[in-house]
Motif scaffolding. Sequence first.
Motif, PDB file in Angstrom:
ATOM      1  N   GLN A  82      39.302  43.131  34.604  1.00 41.97           N
ATOM      2  CA  GLN A  82      38.968  42.792  36.009  1.00 41.97           C
ATOM      3  C   GLN A  82      40.162  43.966  36.704  1.00 41.97           C
ATOM      4  O   GLN A  82      41.247  44.046  36.232  1.00 41.97           O
ATOM      5  N   SER A 129      42.566  45.090  39.149  1.00 40.82           N
ATOM      6  CA  SER A 129      43.639  44.442  39.909  1.00 40.82           C
ATOM      7  C   SER A 129      43.495  44.772  41.416  1.00 40.82           C
ATOM      8  O   SER A 129      43.766  43.898  42.238  1.00 40.82           O
ATOM      9  N   TRP A 130      43.268  45.964  41.587  1.00 44.58           N
ATOM     10  CA  TRP A 130      43.332  46.463  43.139  1.00 44.58           C
ATOM     11  C   TRP A 130      42.077  46.337  43.857  1.00 44.58           C
ATOM     12  O   TRP A 130      41.907  46.075  45.024  1.00 44.58           O
ATOM     13  N   SER A 131      40.750  45.955  42.918  1.00 41.12           N
ATOM     14  CA  SER A 131      39.514  46.044  43.742  1.00 41.12           C
ATOM     15  C   SER A 131      39.087  44.693  43.552  1.00 41.12           C
ATOM     16  O   SER A 131      37.877  44.213  44.345  1.00 41.12           O
ATOM     17  N   GLY A 132      39.426  43.720  42.520  1.00 43.98           N
ATOM     18  CA  GLY A 132      38.974  42.556  42.212  1.00 43.98           C
ATOM     19  C   GLY A 132      37.645  42.496  41.521  1.00 43.98           C
ATOM     20  O   GLY A 132      36.890  41.462  41.623  1.00 43.98           O
ATOM     21  N   ARG A 133      37.022  43.747  41.227  1.00 51.34           N
ATOM     22  CA  ARG A 133      35.836  43.898  40.501  1.00 51.34           C
ATOM     23  C   ARG A 133      36.058  43.385  39.009  1.00 51.34           C
ATOM     24  O   ARG A 133      36.925  43.863  38.368  1.00 51.34           O
TER      25      ARG A 133
END
Length: 189
Positions: A70, A72-76
């Motif tokens: 995952q 961390s900066w985009s939550g994707r």
Amino acid sequence: MPRVHQMFEAAALLSSYLSAAGIPHAFYGGFTSVALGSPRDTEDMCCVVEGGFRPVRQALQDCDVLTASQSSWSGRLFITYQEPIPAMEIEILKAGETGPRKLNASNVMLINRVPFLSVSEFLRAKINNWLLHGSEADAHDIIYVLSTFSQNVDLNRIPEFDMDRFCKTYPGEASFAWNSIKNRYEEVL
């Protein structure tokens, strides 16, 4: 092994883990148009899932060739299939944000025993993506699927204003197919 076969292999493997965990899912992305016969060369493959990311990560925790990471900066969430070289990524998308909220037989189709968004849901999601990003690759997918599978399109699932806007940008084959779909529905009324 050709890359298309490797992509089907990756989709089938991920699908088997998600199905075993009871997670409704369907594949989406440029690879859908390739699976439907488009000559476009792409590795754009996403998987729409119900229930969010945590169940997907849990379903893959014992798998050696599929790893979840995952951003961390985009939550994707991305799944990497490690078998082929180079490895391939499948982005996981939440149902409702992309595609329908509930995945079932009315909005999912099987291609080589792998679930994909139906033609109408694929077009609906691609039109939304094209409106946001204006991607030529999305336009190619829309035109190909719209013109090749117009008989499978449910007009009620496609935002008419958005598709009309698309057809103004890409007149010709897309407009012809879209108008034939609208005419087919007007004949029924």
